[in-house]
Design an enzyme around this catalytic site. Structure first.
Site: not given
Ligand SMILES: C[S@@+](CC[C@H](N)C(=O)[O-])C[C@H]1O[C@@H](n2cnc3c(N)ncnc32)[C@H](O)[C@@H]1O
Length: 339
Positions: A29, A55, A105, A109, A141
């Site tokens: 993950e 992470e 993330d 831009k 999303d």
């Protein structure tokens, strides 16, 4: 359960990382955040697969480690390493059954597009480390990033996108709940590996730079780096005289942490001392460096060094505190404490 860079082999092997379950499927993950996904997803398997989580945020890593302990998930490793070097150098070829990416993330831009994880180079690397038929599972999303990832996967020539429903656990992560709260809908796609390209270990020219190893504006951790600012030094600006009295000392931090300030070293180039601290907290042992720098206005900055990518834990903060206390005992005056 928490693995430091130096504890891996390059490449590593399932039989070394998961000695009791080396033949079970192996899931990676990327960007697990506070670690809610795996304990819930793991319950949907008869035999819980081997798990490796990457992470960048040390705070998230500690939260996730707590969750895995509470869920009693043994064959799981968490690491505070950027995903690309971990995947490229640690994971063996053809080893993974799936790679999970929940709410990456989005770097919305246009000029930050290079920072996105899910680019064609990533998909080629992923396909090389997946078993035949293995897949990258993306839930996001962010519609624009979703379309971007699908285009990049197709451009890689080694992935077939299959749209479908996300695993329920992917809709219960911290970010999933955040976006649902704002009325946004998550999309899900499985990128199934259709070929296994040869992406060798140790060949750093073969793969584009990891977005996170580029100079980003600031790391998420920067604001939390434990530090203290002292007004003055007791013996003028003579660091040598001050540190001539430096002694090894141990402190007991919160949450059963022990920090020992082992030694101090003088910089030959700058007005600076570096203190080596040994910090033990349960299964996690770290050697960290704390810099003591004389600043232009005569004040002194005591700050955890970035060397070695330390995880900022209560014990590490206790080490910075112990050094600050020692300087105060020598006569320094506190201006600001940030730990
Ligand atoms: C938007 S958050 C989503 C966290 C979690 N998956 C969730 O759904 O709540 C993205 C996470 O990915 C991590 N991340 C970003 N780039 C990464 C990389 N190259 N390797 C590992 N983690 C990364 C960030 O630190 C952050 O915690």
């Amino acid at each position: 359960m928490i693995m430091r860079l130096g504890e891996f082999q390059f490449p590593d092997a399932a039989r070394r990382l998961y000695p009791e379950t080396p033949t079970l499927p192996w899931v990676l993950e990327i960007g697990f955040g506070d670690g809610r996904f795996w304990p819930e997803y793991a319950r949907t398997f008869g035999s819980v697969p081997n798990y490796l989580g990457a992470e960048l945020s040390g705070q998230s890593l500690l939260k996730a480690a707590r969750r895995l302990r509470q869920a009693n998930l043994g064959n799981a490793h968490l690491t505070k390493l950027p995903a690309l070097p971990l995947l490229r150098e640690v994971v063996p070829a053809g080893a993974l059954s799936s790679i999970i990416v929940n709410f990456p993330d989005p770097w919305p831009k246009a000029e930050h597009e290079d920072h996105r994880l899910l680019r064609a180079g990533f998909f080629r690397l992923a396909a090389s480390r997946l078993k035949p038929g293995g897949a990258v599972l993306l839930t996001t999303d962010h519609d624009e990033y979703f379309d971007f990832a699908v285009r990049e996967a197709q451009a890689s020539g080694v992935m077939r996108p299959e749209q479908g429903e996300p695993p329920a656990a992917a809709l219960h992560t911290k970010y999933a709940l955040k976006w649902q709260g704002l009325g946004l809908r998550a999309q899900h796609v499985r990128f199934v590996a259709t070929a296994q390209p040869d992406v060798p270990h140790g060949d750093l020219t073969h793969f584009p730079q990891d977005p996170l190893s580029q100079d980003l504006p600031h790391s998420p951790e920067d604001a939390r780096v434990p530090h203290a600012i002292l007004e003055s030094l007791p013996v003028g600006t003579d660091f040598s005289a001050l540190f001539a009295t430096f002694e090894r000392r141990a402190v007991r931090g919160p949450e059963a942490a022990t920090a020992v300030l082992l030694d101090a070293y003088r910089s030959l180039r700058r007005d600076e001392f570096t203190v080596l601290a040994h910090v033990v907290e349960g299964e996690l042992t770290q050697e960290v460096l704390i810099n003591v720098t004389l600043r232009g206005d005569g004040s002194v900055l005591v700050r955890l060094g970035k060397f070695g990518g330390p995880i900022i834990t209560p014990g590490v903060k206790a080490a910075v505190g112990a050094l600050t206390d020692w300087l105060v005992e020598q006569g320094s005056v506190v201006r600001h404490l940030g730990y």
